[in-house]
Design an enzyme around this catalytic site. Structure first.
Site, PDB file in Angstrom:
ATOM      1  N   GLU A  27      48.417 -19.211   6.124  1.00  0.00           N
ATOM      2  CA  GLU A  27      47.295 -18.261   6.132  1.00  0.00           C
ATOM      3  C   GLU A  27      46.579 -18.359   7.471  1.00  0.00           C
ATOM      4  O   GLU A  27      46.523 -19.429   8.085  1.00  0.00           O
ATOM      5  CB  GLU A  27      46.330 -18.605   4.987  1.00  0.00           C
ATOM      6  CG  GLU A  27      45.094 -17.696   4.971  1.00  0.00           C
ATOM      7  CD  GLU A  27      44.284 -17.745   3.671  1.00  0.00           C
ATOM      8  OE1 GLU A  27      44.606 -18.572   2.798  1.00  0.00           O
ATOM      9  OE2 GLU A  27      43.340 -16.941   3.549  1.00  0.00           O
ATOM     10  N   ASN A  72      42.832 -15.336   0.907  1.00  0.00           N
ATOM     11  CA  ASN A  72      41.606 -14.540   0.969  1.00  0.00           C
ATOM     12  C   ASN A  72      41.522 -13.758   2.280  1.00  0.00           C
ATOM     13  O   ASN A  72      40.946 -12.669   2.332  1.00  0.00           O
ATOM     14  CB  ASN A  72      40.386 -15.454   0.839  1.00  0.00           C
ATOM     15  CG  ASN A  72      40.325 -16.141  -0.525  1.00  0.00           C
ATOM     16  OD1 ASN A  72      40.998 -15.718  -1.463  1.00  0.00           O
ATOM     17  ND2 ASN A  72      39.529 -17.186  -0.639  1.00  0.00           N
ATOM     18  N   GLU A 173      44.598 -12.626  -5.169  1.00  0.00           N
ATOM     19  CA  GLU A 173      43.503 -13.045  -6.064  1.00  0.00           C
ATOM     20  C   GLU A 173      42.484 -11.937  -6.295  1.00  0.00           C
ATOM     21  O   GLU A 173      41.276 -12.148  -6.133  1.00  0.00           O
ATOM     22  CB  GLU A 173      42.835 -14.309  -5.511  1.00  0.00           C
ATOM     23  CG  GLU A 173      43.764 -15.497  -5.503  1.00  0.00           C
ATOM     24  CD  GLU A 173      43.092 -16.829  -5.170  1.00  0.00           C
ATOM     25  OE1 GLU A 173      41.924 -16.848  -4.751  1.00  0.00           O
ATOM     26  OE2 GLU A 173      43.778 -17.865  -5.321  1.00  0.00           O
ATOM     27  N   TYR A 244      44.971 -24.971  -8.308  1.00  0.00           N
ATOM     28  CA  TYR A 244      44.687 -26.154  -7.490  1.00  0.00           C
ATOM     29  C   TYR A 244      44.092 -27.219  -8.396  1.00  0.00           C
ATOM     30  O   TYR A 244      43.307 -26.913  -9.295  1.00  0.00           O
ATOM     31  CB  TYR A 244      43.685 -25.807  -6.384  1.00  0.00           C
ATOM     32  CG  TYR A 244      44.258 -24.864  -5.349  1.00  0.00           C
ATOM     33  CD1 TYR A 244      45.102 -25.309  -4.358  1.00  0.00           C
ATOM     34  CD2 TYR A 244      43.940 -23.494  -5.377  1.00  0.00           C
ATOM     35  CE1 TYR A 244      45.630 -24.447  -3.399  1.00  0.00           C
ATOM     36  CE2 TYR A 244      44.463 -22.623  -4.432  1.00  0.00           C
ATOM     37  CZ  TYR A 244      45.299 -23.101  -3.443  1.00  0.00           C
ATOM     38  OH  TYR A 244      45.812 -22.248  -2.506  1.00  0.00           O
ATOM     39  N   GLU A 292      50.510 -19.897  -5.018  1.00  0.00           N
ATOM     40  CA  GLU A 292      49.608 -20.898  -4.420  1.00  0.00           C
ATOM     41  C   GLU A 292      49.471 -22.034  -5.418  1.00  0.00           C
ATOM     42  O   GLU A 292      49.069 -21.806  -6.561  1.00  0.00           O
ATOM     43  CB  GLU A 292      48.218 -20.323  -4.128  1.00  0.00           C
ATOM     44  CG  GLU A 292      48.162 -19.451  -2.905  1.00  0.00           C
ATOM     45  CD  GLU A 292      46.728 -19.031  -2.534  1.00  0.00           C
ATOM     46  OE1 GLU A 292      45.803 -19.852  -2.687  1.00  0.00           O
ATOM     47  OE2 GLU A 292      46.569 -17.881  -2.109  1.00  0.00           O
TER      48      GLU A 292
HETATM   49  O1  AHR Z   1      44.712 -21.593   0.053  1.00  0.00           O
HETATM   50  C1  AHR Z   1      43.331 -21.470   0.215  1.00  0.00           C
HETATM   51  C2  AHR Z   1      42.732 -20.289  -0.531  1.00  0.00           C
HETATM   52  O2  AHR Z   1      42.797 -20.529  -1.901  1.00  0.00           O
HETATM   53  C3  AHR Z   1      43.420 -18.956  -0.372  1.00  0.00           C
HETATM   54  O3  AHR Z   1      42.993 -18.260   0.737  1.00  0.00           O
HETATM   55  C4  AHR Z   1      43.035 -18.232  -1.612  1.00  0.00           C
HETATM   56  O4  AHR Z   1      43.977 -17.283  -2.008  1.00  0.00           O
HETATM   57  C5  AHR Z   1      42.816 -19.320  -2.629  1.00  0.00           C
HETATM   58  O5  AHR Z   1      41.626 -19.179  -3.322  1.00  0.00           O
END
Ligand code: AHR
Length: 512
Positions: A27, A72, A173, A244, A292
């Site tokens: 990113e 993002n 997202e 995450y 992700e």
């Molecule tokens: O990977 C970091 C961020 O986590 C990304 O930009 C987003 O898609 C997610 O919330």
């Protein structure tokens, strides 16, 4: 000592290992691109500015497909800003991460870098501030052979041949209120459907990913997938998942069991997608793109690279943002997340660890300095290297431990593959036990084990603890070392996993 008894059978397979499971993510965020993969003037950079030291590690990591350019970031990004002569490219404010984007690196650079890395491109489009027109134009620019405005512009910008990018994400997202251009499921579903249609009018061979939920705890989770897929079912091939994990307030037991949530998340999305299939009388299945995933310490840390402090510091170019330093515990959790993805390889066809370099990444690099491996590099690299052929369905009978979030959870977590061509079975283990080693017995039905080809372990190094990390000064503090005492005879494998460890065993087998 805890105990686990595992049974596998040559005839009980889940499906072929999808090579795209070992994907990653670049990113335009923090130092992932700038001073990560791209740093003109660095002693290791080539004439394109691509850091060869980082590339070497990317190849060793074994990433197969790389999602780009966000995240993002993509929801406020004009892809045209990153093409054409560099001196004409605009400097823009990136609202997602509060940084200045110079656009020195864009689509052409990423295509060239991917060629060097040997990785497939998974391109995300902006469905936050933009829409159908920009979506079809970028496909024309990237994939149309020539003789049209956008494809001729690509040739003028140095690439006569089309990029032939097959895999595309329809936004990022879009269920998240933090997203630039956040939408309701109906708004997004309709936009994604129309964007997909227009993109496929230009190139019918595309594979398209619709945005699912940003995590399984989103208030709209489930309903979001149902609505979005009801709109887009015929136009898309995959629905995305993001997740995450982190240790909350010292609750390491729950953290180590994070993959229980990954299993639940994946199985819930499969159920929802299949319910939409049944209701709409569709024939095809929608598969999953877990594009992700990782460990990410989103709260509880107040270092200078956390997003709120980055914002306070004002508009800067590629500041340090979420450069998590991963320890032994994190590597074990990452191993279990990979196991969960692999065990669901019949429906999870794509997965991207977020991200590749510096930003919550397996690789760290310093500006004008070295690049090195974090602890989480190791389980990923070994699985990408050895998980080939068929995924084996396992029966696992493991001692359990209790944790606040998931209740009773297996101490030993495992996945396995069988590569008929090479005659190799690979097993990937994690021992979640913090204090206890685990005695593991594997019944290998249908196989005759000839030899242990490889047995390696990642564990707490001598003099260290579960928080031990690799640093610029000690890059190899946590790594893979030989796992002693692994015995494979005929149809039985026996080994002992040290407390809090991740391990791989590769066997040479013949059919029994
Ligand atoms: O990977 C970091 C961020 O986590 C990304 O930009 C987003 O898609 C997610 O919330």
């Amino acid at each position: 000592m805890s105990r686990a008894r595992i049974t596998l059978d040559r005839d009980f397979t889940i499906g072929e290992v999808p090579r795209r499971l070992f994907g990653s993510f670049v990113e335009h965020m923090g130092r992932c691109v700038y001073t990560g993969i791209y740093e003109p003037g660095h002693p290791e950079a080539d004439e394109n500015g691509f850091r060869q030291d980082v590339l070497k590690l990317v190849k060793e990591l074994g990433a197969t497909v790389i999602r780009y350019p966000g995240g993002n970031f993509v929801s406020g990004y004009n892809w045209e800003d990153g093409i054409g002569p560099r001196e004409n490219r605009p400097r823009r404010l990136d609202g997602a991460w509060h940084t200045v984007e110079t656009n020195a690196f864009g689509l052409h650079e990423f295509v060239d870098w991917s060629k060097q890395a040997g990785t497939e491109i998974m391109e995300a489009i902006n469905l936050g501030t933009r829409g159908v027109e920009a979506a079809r134009e970028i496909v024309e620019y990237a994939n149309h052979p020539g003789g049209s405005y956008w494809s001729d512009l690509r040739a003028k910008n140095g690439h006569k041949d089309p990029f032939n990018i097959k895999l595309w994400c329809l936004g990022n997202e879009m269920d998240g209120p933090w997203q630039i251009g956040h939408k309701t499921a109906d708004e997004y579903g309709r936009l994604a459907q129309e964007a997909a249609k227009a993109m496929r009018f230009v190139d019918p061979s595309l594979e398209l990913v619709a945005c699912g939920s940003s995590n399984s705890g989103m208030p709209t989770f489930g309903a979001w997938e149902q609505t979005v897929l009801t709109h887009t079912y015929d136009e898309v091939d995959y629905v995305s998942l993001h997740a995450y994990y982190q240790e909350h307030e010292g609750d390491v037991g729950s953290f180590l069991a994070s993959a229980v949530d990954t299993d639940y998340f994946i199985e819930s999305v499969i159920a929802t997608a299949d319910a939409v299939r049944a209701k709409g009388k569709h024939k095809k299945h929608i598969n999953l793109s877990f594009d992700e995933w990782n460990v990410w310490y989103q709260r509880g840390l107040d270092t200078e690279d956390q997003p709120h402090n980055v914002i306070k510091a004002g508009w800067r170019e590629h500041p340090r943002v979420i450069e998590d330093k991963y320890n032994v515990t994190d590597a074990v959790v990452v191993g279990t997340l990979l196991n969960s993805l692999l065990r669901h390889g019949d429906r999870v066809k794509i997965a991207n660890q977020a991200q590749l370099v510096n930003v919550i990444a397996p690789i760290l690099s310093e500006e004008n300095g070295p690049a090195w491996k974090q602890t989480i590099f190791h389980p990923f690299a070994r699985m990408a290297e050895l998980a080939k052929g068929q995924i084996l369905r396992l029966s696992v009978d493991s001692d359990k431990y209790s944790n606040a979030r998931f209740g009773d959870t297996d101490l030993v977590d495992v996945s396995a593959t069988w590569n008929e061509e090479t005659g190799r079975v690979a097993l990937f283990f994690a021992n979640r036990g913090l204090e206890e080693a685990a005695d593991v017995e594997v019944a290998l039905r249908g196989f005759d084990a000839r030899q242990v080809l490889r047995a390696e372990v990642l564990e707490i190094p001598e003099g260290g603890d579960r928080f031990t990390i690799n640093t610029q000064e000690q890059t190899g503090r946590v790594g893979l070392t030989p796992l002693e005492g692994v015995k494979a005879t005929g149809s039985e494998l026996r080994l002992t996993l040290p407390a809090l460890s991740w391990a791989v065993v590769e066997l040479d087998v013949v059919k029994a």
